[in-house]
Scaffold this active site. Structure first.
Site, PDB file in Angstrom:
ATOM      1  N   LYS A 140       0.838  -1.198   0.000  1.00  0.00           N
ATOM      2  CA  LYS A 140       0.000   0.000   0.000  1.00  0.00           C
ATOM      3  C   LYS A 140       0.877   1.255   0.000  1.00  0.00           C
ATOM      4  O   LYS A 140       0.685   2.163  -0.788  1.00  0.00           O
ATOM      5  CB  LYS A 140      -0.922  -0.027   1.229  1.00  0.00           C
ATOM      6  CG  LYS A 140      -1.808   1.185   1.360  1.00  0.00           C
ATOM      7  CD  LYS A 140      -2.772   1.035   2.527  1.00  0.00           C
ATOM      8  CE  LYS A 140      -3.497   2.352   2.781  1.00  0.00           C
ATOM      9  NZ  LYS A 140      -4.470   2.269   3.863  1.00  0.00           N
TER      10      LYS A 140
ATOM     11  N   GLU B 282      10.610  -4.540   4.557  1.00  0.00           N
ATOM     12  CA  GLU B 282      10.757  -5.946   4.152  1.00  0.00           C
ATOM     13  C   GLU B 282      10.423  -6.111   2.665  1.00  0.00           C
ATOM     14  O   GLU B 282      11.137  -6.787   1.914  1.00  0.00           O
ATOM     15  CB  GLU B 282       9.812  -6.843   4.968  1.00  0.00           C
ATOM     16  CG  GLU B 282      10.124  -6.941   6.445  1.00  0.00           C
ATOM     17  CD  GLU B 282       9.494  -5.823   7.271  1.00  0.00           C
ATOM     18  OE1 GLU B 282       9.079  -4.792   6.697  1.00  0.00           O
ATOM     19  OE2 GLU B 282       9.442  -5.979   8.500  1.00  0.00           O
TER      20      GLU B 282
ATOM     21  N   GLY C  85      -4.800  -1.863   5.057  1.00  0.00           N
ATOM     22  CA  GLY C  85      -3.991  -2.995   4.593  1.00  0.00           C
ATOM     23  C   GLY C  85      -4.642  -4.341   4.876  1.00  0.00           C
ATOM     24  O   GLY C  85      -4.722  -5.213   4.007  1.00  0.00           O
ATOM     25  N   ARG C  86      -5.136  -4.524   6.097  1.00  0.00           N
ATOM     26  CA  ARG C  86      -5.691  -5.833   6.465  1.00  0.00           C
ATOM     27  C   ARG C  86      -7.091  -6.055   5.911  1.00  0.00           C
ATOM     28  O   ARG C  86      -7.704  -7.085   6.153  1.00  0.00           O
ATOM     29  CB  ARG C  86      -5.652  -6.007   7.989  1.00  0.00           C
ATOM     30  CG  ARG C  86      -6.276  -4.874   8.776  1.00  0.00           C
ATOM     31  CD  ARG C  86      -5.861  -4.929  10.234  1.00  0.00           C
ATOM     32  NE  ARG C  86      -6.313  -3.772  10.995  1.00  0.00           N
ATOM     33  CZ  ARG C  86      -5.652  -2.614  11.086  1.00  0.00           C
ATOM     34  NH1 ARG C  86      -4.491  -2.471  10.452  1.00  0.00           N
ATOM     35  NH2 ARG C  86      -6.119  -1.626  11.805  1.00  0.00           N
TER      36      ARG C  86
ATOM     37  N   GLU D 153      -4.448  -6.588  14.914  1.00  0.00           N
ATOM     38  CA  GLU D 153      -3.946  -5.280  14.478  1.00  0.00           C
ATOM     39  C   GLU D 153      -5.080  -4.241  14.550  1.00  0.00           C
ATOM     40  O   GLU D 153      -4.833  -3.059  14.759  1.00  0.00           O
ATOM     41  CB  GLU D 153      -3.357  -5.356  13.059  1.00  0.00           C
ATOM     42  CG  GLU D 153      -2.401  -4.206  12.770  1.00  0.00           C
ATOM     43  CD  GLU D 153      -1.667  -4.325  11.434  1.00  0.00           C
ATOM     44  OE1 GLU D 153      -2.314  -4.189  10.392  1.00  0.00           O
ATOM     45  OE2 GLU D 153      -0.435  -4.542  11.445  1.00  0.00           O
TER      46      GLU D 153
ATOM     47  N   HIS E  20      -3.897 -33.053  17.934  1.00  0.00           N
ATOM     48  CA  HIS E  20      -2.757 -33.874  18.350  1.00  0.00           C
ATOM     49  C   HIS E  20      -1.612 -33.007  18.853  1.00  0.00           C
ATOM     50  O   HIS E  20      -0.464 -33.450  18.917  1.00  0.00           O
ATOM     51  CB  HIS E  20      -2.320 -34.777  17.194  1.00  0.00           C
ATOM     52  CG  HIS E  20      -3.389 -35.775  16.847  1.00  0.00           C
ATOM     53  ND1 HIS E  20      -3.547 -36.955  17.522  1.00  0.00           N
ATOM     54  CD2 HIS E  20      -4.408 -35.706  15.958  1.00  0.00           C
ATOM     55  CE1 HIS E  20      -4.603 -37.606  17.036  1.00  0.00           C
ATOM     56  NE2 HIS E  20      -5.142 -36.857  16.079  1.00  0.00           N
TER      57      HIS E  20
ATOM     58  N   LYS F 212       9.628  -0.457  14.136  1.00  0.00           N
ATOM     59  CA  LYS F 212      10.186  -0.119  12.810  1.00  0.00           C
ATOM     60  C   LYS F 212      11.285   0.920  12.952  1.00  0.00           C
ATOM     61  O   LYS F 212      12.332   0.826  12.312  1.00  0.00           O
ATOM     62  CB  LYS F 212       9.083   0.453  11.912  1.00  0.00           C
ATOM     63  CG  LYS F 212       8.091  -0.550  11.383  1.00  0.00           C
ATOM     64  CD  LYS F 212       7.138   0.146  10.412  1.00  0.00           C
ATOM     65  CE  LYS F 212       5.956  -0.731  10.053  1.00  0.00           C
ATOM     66  NZ  LYS F 212       4.949  -0.044   9.253  1.00  0.00           N
TER      67      LYS F 212
HETATM   68  O1  LIG Z   1       1.107  -2.719   2.239  1.00  0.00           O
HETATM   69  P1  LIG Z   1       2.201  -2.097   3.022  1.00  0.00           P
HETATM   70  O2  LIG Z   1       2.142  -0.610   3.013  1.00  0.00           O
HETATM   71  O3  LIG Z   1       3.536  -2.597   2.563  1.00  0.00           O
HETATM   72  O4  LIG Z   1       2.005  -2.498   4.536  1.00  0.00           O
HETATM   73  C1  LIG Z   1       2.083  -3.832   4.940  1.00  0.00           C
HETATM   74  C2  LIG Z   1       1.572  -4.014   6.341  1.00  0.00           C
HETATM   75  O5  LIG Z   1       2.341  -3.250   7.242  1.00  0.00           O
HETATM   76  C3  LIG Z   1       1.513  -2.689   8.253  1.00  0.00           C
HETATM   77  O6  LIG Z   1       1.401  -1.333   7.999  1.00  0.00           O
HETATM   78  C4  LIG Z   1       2.071  -2.920   9.605  1.00  0.00           C
HETATM   79  O7  LIG Z   1       3.394  -2.539   9.658  1.00  0.00           O
HETATM   80  C5  LIG Z   1       0.171  -3.376   8.053  1.00  0.00           C
HETATM   81  O8  LIG Z   1      -0.883  -2.650   8.543  1.00  0.00           O
HETATM   82  C6  LIG Z   1       0.151  -3.566   6.579  1.00  0.00           C
HETATM   83  O9  LIG Z   1      -0.799  -4.515   6.178  1.00  0.00           O
END
Ligand SMILES: O=P(O)(O)OC[C@H]1O[C@](O)(CO)[C@@H](O)[C@@H]1O
Length: 567
Positions: free
Chosen positions: A208, A214, A269-270, A355, A386, A514
């Site tokens: 987003k 990452e 995002g979620r 979240e 199990h 972060k």
């Molecule tokens: O889509 P992006 O901006 O890379 O964010 C990934 C995820 O990181 C977060 O912002 C949390 O760090 C989530 O809310 C989001 O889904």
């Protein structure tokens, strides 16, 4: 306007009194007294059947909980969300994931824009692209059709698409294999890249913000890997596309504007798998099935908007959760899908619920008077049986469980599905009934055990029972039913957030880590180590720096077995 905490309401006081009585109940007795109990506490909507009768509730409980929802303004907040009000107050944003699954022509304007037209324009763009990739008309740099789709994203840009692709794998395309890379740990990408042919691989960079560390690191590594084998930067446009709200950052990365699929800041995002973030899903299952996924979610949206609160699936699921969390003080909720294809559903719900509602201040910044989101965890059911179900049955903590299964299998292997359903239904029955001393000793006597053996073993053979659960049944795990299931939990999360008084749509809690990671990253890379760290963190950094120096001192190739694929 600041909302009153639910604990200050008259209904809460009534619920506290009622709870004192409910603590004396045995669900087994409630079932024995009321032959219509299962009927009274079950409901079907949008193709989902919920049986919530195995909870420590009676009709008064439900009536009081519904009154609580009314007092907390659930219906008004719901309507505000659907209408595009800026209910995400800390980010001053509307919350309109429901608009992503509204049919073409549905009227909704936000800041003067027809957002239904925007949504369907992107769906059309996704359809065109996914049809080309799926038919083989989209050719790579050597003229071949794509065979592998790699979604690089994390959190909401990974968990939803990965969960849905797994859940709908029977609908997958025979030529295309989906992969999901999220972790900054190079082990993830390093294990995948050698298995890919760059000439037939399509990377989707899904973010987003297009700033998530990452994702950016994995995207750069993938780009470098590709260019090593096909050094023409012009070839990138056949193999890299982006999904984002951040056009300048996508362009700066070098992705062609026509290869960008946009979405909007009013999609959290979620809550984003319905948007262009679902491109990997559409590539896997095709436009028509993706449209069914959206339609299933939309059917649940309509039910949420239109059904009275006491017959409203997400409202009831939320209220049962509030009852368990805030009155019985159950601190976690286990999700047990009895469906292998839902194996990523618990992880998906972890982000969705924790979240969204893992917070301790209300919308107005005041501390919450009662704890909010429980810990969400779980795994596919029979495997859990199990492993950790021992604790569910005999542990000291009561852990409510959501059992989820489909009545029809997606395979034709004889016998398996009956066994699966039997296990699912047996677990909720066992958790509820338990086993008392009379039953356990009678069983041991029947097995021929001596009196001393029975006395010694008896405490170990007791099951307290009275442990609550919900059971959700789908006819089949189809795109439409999956859409409804996800929307059910989205709205459950929303309703709980309203009652707790939380803004369910921000996530400030992820920021601190972060920021510190950025600083420590620089220190691990050689910058002077701050003397502001605590002695533990300082020591860990020192050890990691020493290990890096040691590694550098090793002869070439001795330190890494996967050196051929590191960027
Ligand atoms: O889509 P992006 O901006 O890379 O964010 C990934 C995820 O990181 C977060 O912002 C949390 O760090 C989530 O809310 C989001 O889904």
């Amino acid at each position: 306007m600041p909302r009153m905490p639910f604990t200050a309401s008259a209904t809460h006081t009534a619920l506290m009194d009622h709870h004192a009585r409910a603590c004396q109940w045995r669900m087994a007795d409630l079932f024995a007294q009321d032959p219509l109990r299962a009927q009274a506490f079950s409901l079907e909507a949008a193709g989902l059947f919920l049986d919530y009768s195995k909870n420590r509730i009676d009709r008064t409980t439900v009536a009081l909980l519904v009154a609580l929802a009314r007092e907390c303004g659930v219906a008004q907040q719901r309507d505000a969300m659907f209408a595009g009000a800026r209910i995400n107050t800390t980010e001053n944003r509307a919350v309109l994931h429901t608009a992503l699954r509204a049919p073409r022509g549905h009227t909704l304007r936000l800041d003067g824009r027809d957002i239904n037209a925007d949504v369907h324009a992107v769906l059309d763009q996704m359809r065109l692209f996914s049809d080309q990739v799926r038919t083989g008309a989209w050719r790579g740099c050597q003229g071949q059709a794509m065979t592998d789709i790699v979604n690089i994203g994390i959190g909401g840009s990974d968990l939803g698409p990965k969960m849905a692709c797994q859940a709908l794998r029977p609908y997958g395309h025979p030529r295309l294999t989906s992969h999901f890379i999220s972790n900054a740990d190079g082990n993830d990408l390093a294990a995948l890249l050698p298995r890919l042919n760059p000439a037939t691989t399509l990377f989707i960079i899904a973010s987003k913000t297009f700033t998530t560390a990452e994702t950016m690191m994995n995207a750069q590594t993938a780009r470098t890997w590709f260019l090593r084998q096909h050094p023409h930067t012009g070839d990138l446009k056949k193999h890299f596309v982006a999904v984002s709200t951040n056009t300048p950052a996508v362009q700066a990365f070098g992705i062609a504007p026509e290869n960008m699929f946009p979405f909007w800041d009013w999609v959290g995002g979620r809550y984003s798998l319905w948007s262009a973030i679902g491109l990997s899903i559409m590539l896997a299952i095709g436009f028509d099935h993706f449209a069914q996924l959206l339609a299933g979610a939309h059917a649940l949206d309509r039910h949420f908007q239109e059904a009275p609160l006491e017959r409203n699936l997400p409202v009831l699921l939320a209220l049962i959760g509030i009852w368990n969390r805030n009155y019985f003080q159950d601190a976690s909720l286990s999700i047990a899908p009895y469906h292998q294809d839902l194996k990523y559903f618990p992880a998906y719900l972890q982000q969705l619920e924790m979240e969204s509602n893992g917070k301790q201040v209300a919308c107005d910044g005041t501390p919450l008077a009662a704890p909010a989101c429980p810990v969400i965890w779980g795994n596919v059911g029979t495997n859990g049986q199990h492993a950790y179900f021992q604790l569910l049955h005999q542990g000291a903590d009561v852990v409510p469980v959501d059992f989820i299964t489909a009545l029809q299998p997606a395979h034709d292997l004889p016998g398996h599905h009956t066994a699966l359903l039997a296990n699912c239904f047996a677990q909720s029955e066992a958790l509820m009934l338990g086993k008392n001393a009379g039953q356990a000793s009678a069983e041991m006597q029947a097995e021929g055990n001596s009196a001393p053996a029975i006395a010694a073993l008896l405490p170990h053979k007791l099951f307290p029972g009275n442990r609550p659960s919900n059971t959700l049944l789908l006819e089949t795990l189809s795109p439409a039913r999956l859409g409804a299931l996800i929307a059910l939990y989205e709205h459950k999360t929303f309703v709980q957030g309203v009652i707790w008084g939380i803004n369910s749509f921000d996530q400030w809690g992820v920021e601190l880590g972060k920021v510190l990671a950025k600083q420590i990253h620089a220190e691990l890379a050689g910058a002077a180590v701050s003397n502001q760290h605590d002695s533990s963190t300082h020591g860990l950094i020192a050890r990691a720096r020493a290990a890096t120096l040691q590694e550098k001192a090793l002869p070439d190739g001795a330190s890494r077995s996967r050196s051929s694929i590191s960027p």
